[in-house]
Every structure is written in C-alpha cells, then in structure tokens.
Design an enzyme around this catalytic site. Structure first.
Site, PDB file in Angstrom:
ATOM      1  N   HIS A 119       0.671  -1.204   0.111  1.00  0.00           N
ATOM      2  CA  HIS A 119      -0.036  -0.060  -0.060  1.00  0.00           C
ATOM      3  C   HIS A 119       0.969   1.077   0.021  1.00  0.00           C
ATOM      4  O   HIS A 119       2.192   1.311   0.540  1.00  0.00           O
ATOM      5  CB  HIS A 119      -0.836  -0.027   1.311  1.00  0.00           C
ATOM      6  CG  HIS A 119      -1.865   0.959   1.074  1.00  0.00           C
ATOM      7  ND1 HIS A 119      -1.657   2.176   1.610  1.00  0.00           N
ATOM      8  CD2 HIS A 119      -3.360   0.873   1.442  1.00  0.00           C
ATOM      9  CE1 HIS A 119      -2.633   2.870   2.052  1.00  0.00           C
ATOM     10  NE2 HIS A 119      -3.787   2.132   1.605  1.00  0.00           N
ATOM     11  N   ASP A 196       2.779  -4.435   8.074  1.00  0.00           N
ATOM     12  CA  ASP A 196       1.842  -3.810   7.964  1.00  0.00           C
ATOM     13  C   ASP A 196       0.421  -4.782   8.121  1.00  0.00           C
ATOM     14  O   ASP A 196       0.067  -5.349   7.272  1.00  0.00           O
ATOM     15  CB  ASP A 196       1.558  -3.177   6.536  1.00  0.00           C
ATOM     16  CG  ASP A 196       0.446  -2.519   6.250  1.00  0.00           C
ATOM     17  OD1 ASP A 196      -0.680  -2.507   7.006  1.00  0.00           O
ATOM     18  OD2 ASP A 196       0.385  -1.682   5.403  1.00  0.00           O
ATOM     19  N   GLN A 199      -4.718  -5.379   6.779  1.00  0.00           N
ATOM     20  CA  GLN A 199      -5.727  -6.316   6.192  1.00  0.00           C
ATOM     21  C   GLN A 199      -5.862  -7.436   6.959  1.00  0.00           C
ATOM     22  O   GLN A 199      -6.637  -8.447   6.506  1.00  0.00           O
ATOM     23  CB  GLN A 199      -5.552  -6.263   4.710  1.00  0.00           C
ATOM     24  CG  GLN A 199      -5.873  -5.078   3.975  1.00  0.00           C
ATOM     25  CD  GLN A 199      -7.033  -4.568   3.849  1.00  0.00           C
ATOM     26  OE1 GLN A 199      -7.961  -5.053   4.165  1.00  0.00           O
ATOM     27  NE2 GLN A 199      -7.251  -3.322   3.632  1.00  0.00           N
ATOM     28  N   LYS A 222     -10.640  -0.655   9.890  1.00  0.00           N
ATOM     29  CA  LYS A 222     -10.789  -1.747   9.095  1.00  0.00           C
ATOM     30  C   LYS A 222     -11.190  -2.715  10.092  1.00  0.00           C
ATOM     31  O   LYS A 222     -11.461  -3.981   9.399  1.00  0.00           O
ATOM     32  CB  LYS A 222      -9.541  -1.869   8.160  1.00  0.00           C
ATOM     33  CG  LYS A 222      -9.494  -0.931   7.047  1.00  0.00           C
ATOM     34  CD  LYS A 222      -8.055  -0.992   6.347  1.00  0.00           C
ATOM     35  CE  LYS A 222      -7.905   0.065   5.496  1.00  0.00           C
ATOM     36  NZ  LYS A 222      -6.632   0.235   4.755  1.00  0.00           N
ATOM     37  N   CYS A 360      -4.873   2.729  -3.407  1.00  0.00           N
ATOM     38  CA  CYS A 360      -3.509   3.150  -2.922  1.00  0.00           C
ATOM     39  C   CYS A 360      -2.358   2.236  -3.239  1.00  0.00           C
ATOM     40  O   CYS A 360      -1.471   1.804  -2.343  1.00  0.00           O
ATOM     41  CB  CYS A 360      -3.812   3.250  -1.474  1.00  0.00           C
ATOM     42  SG  CYS A 360      -5.162   4.515  -0.939  1.00  0.00           S
TER      43      CYS A 360
HETATM   44  C1  LIG Z   1      -5.695   0.809   4.769  1.00  0.00           C
HETATM   45  C2  LIG Z   1      -4.358   0.518   4.704  1.00  0.00           C
HETATM   46  C3  LIG Z   1      -3.180   1.074   4.991  1.00  0.00           C
HETATM   47  C4  LIG Z   1      -3.586   2.787   5.506  1.00  0.00           C
HETATM   48  O1  LIG Z   1      -4.459   2.584   6.654  1.00  0.00           O
HETATM   49  P1  LIG Z   1      -5.041   4.007   7.175  1.00  0.00           P
HETATM   50  O2  LIG Z   1      -6.073   3.751   8.009  1.00  0.00           O
HETATM   51  O3  LIG Z   1      -5.295   4.970   5.855  1.00  0.00           O
HETATM   52  O4  LIG Z   1      -3.588   4.499   7.828  1.00  0.00           O
HETATM   53  C5  LIG Z   1      -1.977   0.896   5.069  1.00  0.00           C
HETATM   54  N1  LIG Z   1      -1.606  -0.563   4.582  1.00  0.00           N
HETATM   55  C6  LIG Z   1      -2.870  -1.359   4.046  1.00  0.00           C
HETATM   56  C7  LIG Z   1      -2.382  -2.904   3.499  1.00  0.00           C
HETATM   57  C8  LIG Z   1      -3.885  -0.795   4.174  1.00  0.00           C
HETATM   58  O5  LIG Z   1      -5.093  -1.615   3.795  1.00  0.00           O
END
Ligand SMILES: *Cc1c(COP(=O)(O)O)cnc(C)c1O
Length: 401
Positions: A119, A196, A199, A222, A360
């Site tokens: 992302h 990260d 998800q 999320k 993104c």
């Molecule tokens: C949504 C997302 C982000 C960013 O999250 P924010 O809430 O916008 O800071 C980063 N990495 C992944 C894989 C995402 O899906």
C-alpha cells in the site's frame, strides 16, 4: 442466518431503494452496535481529557482509554500494554517508525526492502526517508499469481539493508504473506522487520510475538472500530531506543527552555490530545471480536470467497488480479470491455458498495499492466445471498455496458 449481521445496524439500511450489500470492507469496515454505544457512552457520561486532571471524569476517561490499550495488547499477544503506541492509523504508525526508529540509523547507500504489493502507506514514507538520507528503496518482486517471491526477497536482503517492511495481507490481491518465515530470515540476518497488518486482523488472529517481527502496525477503522485510530506495536526495548518524532504535550516528563526530558514509551510517541473516544471504540471492537469464534469466521469467509470466485468465473471475461491459495476474502478483478468505475457506479444503483480504482497501490497496478480493478472485499457479516446478488448484478451491468 448470519449470526453476526444483527450486530451491525447499518446493514439494515437501503441504498437507492435496494438493501445495502456492503462489499467494501477492505476500505473501511462497518461498526457493531457495541462500538457505537461505547463511543456514545463516553461522550454522554465520561468525556474529559486523559491523564491531565485529577477530577473524576478525567480519571474515568483515562481508565477507559488505558483499558483499551490493555485490550489491544492482549489481543495481539504483546508482552505488555506499554508496547502499544496509539496512533491515528497505520499510515501514522509507519511514519513514526520511519522517523523515530529508522532515520537516525540510516546512512547514504543503505537500503530499505519492501515488496511490490505494498500500500502507498508502506512505500511513500520510505521514499521520503530515502530522499532525505540518500538511502535506496529496494523492491522484492511478486509472481503473476499475486504471491510474493520469497526467495527473491531473501536474496535482496544485504548487509546494507536496514529494514524490511512487508504487508501481512495485500489489500488488493488478498494474498497472505508468510510473515513467520520472513521473520526467521530477517532475524537470522539481524535486520528489523516491520509488518503492515491493516488487512490481516479483520480476518484472523495475530500473535505478534509468535510471528517474530519487530514492528506490527494496524488501523482501527478496518477492524470494525472508529476512524482515526491505529496501533504501532514493538518490543519495549525497541521503543525505548527510539527518540520522539512529534513533540508537544503528554510526551514529556519535564520541560524547561534549556532541556526537555521525554516520557517513557508509549507516551513519548503520543504527543497531544488523542482520539480518546475512538480508542475506547477500538477497545470495544476488540472486546467484541474476542468473544467471536474465529474458526467459524474463517470457515464462513472462505466459503463466501469460494462462492464469489466461482460466480465470477461463470460470468466469463473476468481477469483476477491475485490468485494466491493463501488468501482472505478480498477479490480484485477486471471485466473485459468495461471500466471499473462505470461498473462500480452501476453496482451502486443496485445498492452494492465495492471499490474501483487503484487501491492506493499504483506500483502494483503497473506490475499487472492495468489502470484499475474492481474490488469486492467481504467481512464475516456478509452472506451467500449477497454474493449471489452481487454476481447477478454484475451480469446485468455487463449486459448494459
Ligand atoms: C488501509 C491500509 C493502510 C492505511 O491505513 P490508514 O488507516 O489509511 O492509515 C495501509 N496498509 C494497508 C495494507 C491498508 O489496507
């Protein structure tokens, strides 16, 4: 009947006269009533700033806020609540690691290793750091099926690599990356690993210590919690080795114009008044999740995923972007002869919310030679009837375009 569905009030509403089918969960997830109530109750009964005053409301607010931190810590297997830094989201958590951890350790010619499926939040902060320091961003490739080329990633770790940053689950491909295996390799080489987890947590339980990574980031919205909430986990020693990035109130022990003594972590990284109600909501979301049967959630989501893939295949002219066997219920695809945004707009008329675009992840789109995809991302409150409705609506869109 899906037993989780009644917990999410928004799922009862209609959109353009049709029952809402919400398949945009990877963008942001819906909130259960218990989360909405927790936020509401905070503002109705307890609202005050945290850790600043001795009056009762402030003490209550502080206790609730810190209780949320404890819940987060135990939910992800942190050793202690003080390993949980509360941020505004994954984006801020990654930027914090970039500035507080990596920047002082980075020299010209050093390398930061990421993957081709990141992302923007796990690309751009490193690019900014590279521009400021003369370090180099190195990108591990992925295969055509949307899985990571682990051997290539391991080969790309060099003595110059100062950090490896990898997504746990791709927000576009749905691919689950083998983090424990990557962590074994990075630990053997003495290179810190950032994961990260944005998800991942909405779909399965994560134990950060068992994974063996050094930093784990995720975003609350999320995970069925309010927006503007996020988490950075790292071992306490790691956090304690880091300087603050953003300065202000709350992050200090003592300030004079000659010298400021910073507070210990996590406060050192939490300058200013935080999203108190939001984190209380995140605590409530985690309390809710902790009471659910994740084996049942996994079984349901995988069944919905299989039904969705089969339904889409049956339409013909569908190209799947991401076909990993290890994946969550997120499906990106293109439809021959149709623009993703046109299709998404037609779906909206049918009450169906999906995302269209680049998610993104511009470099990932370039990797597959496409401009945009449709993405249906499912949560445990979605149903087989919704999947069938979605596939039928797509067939109709196809006929109209
Ligand atoms: C949504 C997302 C982000 C960013 O999250 P924010 O809430 O916008 O800071 C980063 N990495 C992944 C894989 C995402 O899906």
């Amino acid at each position: 009947m899906n037993s989780w569905r009644p917990d999410f009030p928004i799922l009862k509403r209609t959109v353009n006269g049709k029952p809402l089918i919400y398949f945009d969960n990877a963008n942001t997830a819906q909130k259960p009533q218990v989360v909405i109530d927790a936020v509401d109750q905070f503002y109705c009964q307890h609202n005050a700033n945290v850790a600043r005053a001795v009056h009762l409301l402030s003490e209550e607010a502080t206790a609730m806020y810190e209780r949320a931190r404890e819940r987060i810590a135990s939910w992800i297997g942190a050793a202690a609540p003080r390993e949980i830094v509360l941020t505004s989201g994954t984006t801020m958590a990654i930027n914090l690691v970039a500035h507080s951890f990596l920047r002082p350790r980075l020299r010209e010619g050093d390398e930061i290793l990421i993957t081709a499926m990141e992302h923007h939040a796990n690309i751009v902060p490193w690019q900014l750091l590279c521009a400021a320091t003369g370090a180099k961003l190195v990108v591990a490739p992925i295969f055509d099926d949307g899985t990571l080329d682990i051997d290539a990633l391991e080969d790309l770790i060099s003595p110059r690599t100062k950090l490896v940053a990898v997504t746990h689950v791709s927000n576009v491909l749905g691919t689950i990356n083998p983090i424990a295996r990557i962590a074994q390799e990075t630990r053997a080489r003495g290179v810190p690993l950032l994961v990260d987890g944005s998800q991942a947590l909405p779909h399965f339980k994560v134990d950060v210590q068992a994974l063996g990574c050094d930093f784990y980031c995720f975003t609350g919205h999320k995970l069925f919690a309010p927006t503007g909430t996020g988490v950075l986990w790292a071992r306490y020693e790691t956090l304690d080795s880091m300087s603050p990035w953003i300065g202000g109130g709350e992050m200090i022990d003592a300030v004079s114009f000659e010298r400021t003594i910073y507070a210990p972590p996590p406060r050192r990284f939490e300058a200013g008044t935080p999203n108190i109600a939001g984190f209380i909501g995140l605590g409530a979301a985690i309390e809710y999740l902790a009471a659910q049967d994740f084996q049942a959630i996994h079984t349901l989501e995988q069944a919905l995923l299989a039904q969705l893939l089969e339904g889409l295949r049956g339409l013909g002219g569908v190209r799947f972007i991401g076909q990993s066997k290890e994946r969550v219920s997120v499906v990106s695809f293109t439809l021959d002869g149709a623009h993703a945004t046109d299709v998404a707009m037609l779906l909206d008329l049918a009450g169906i919310a999906v995302r269209s675009g680049q998610h993104c992840a511009h470099p990932l789109m370039q990797r597959f030679g496409i401009h945009a995809t449709l993405r249906a991302s499912l949560a445990f409150y979605n149903t087989p009837e919704e999947v069938a409705g979605f596939v039928a609506a797509l067939a109709q869109c196809r006929a109209m375009l």
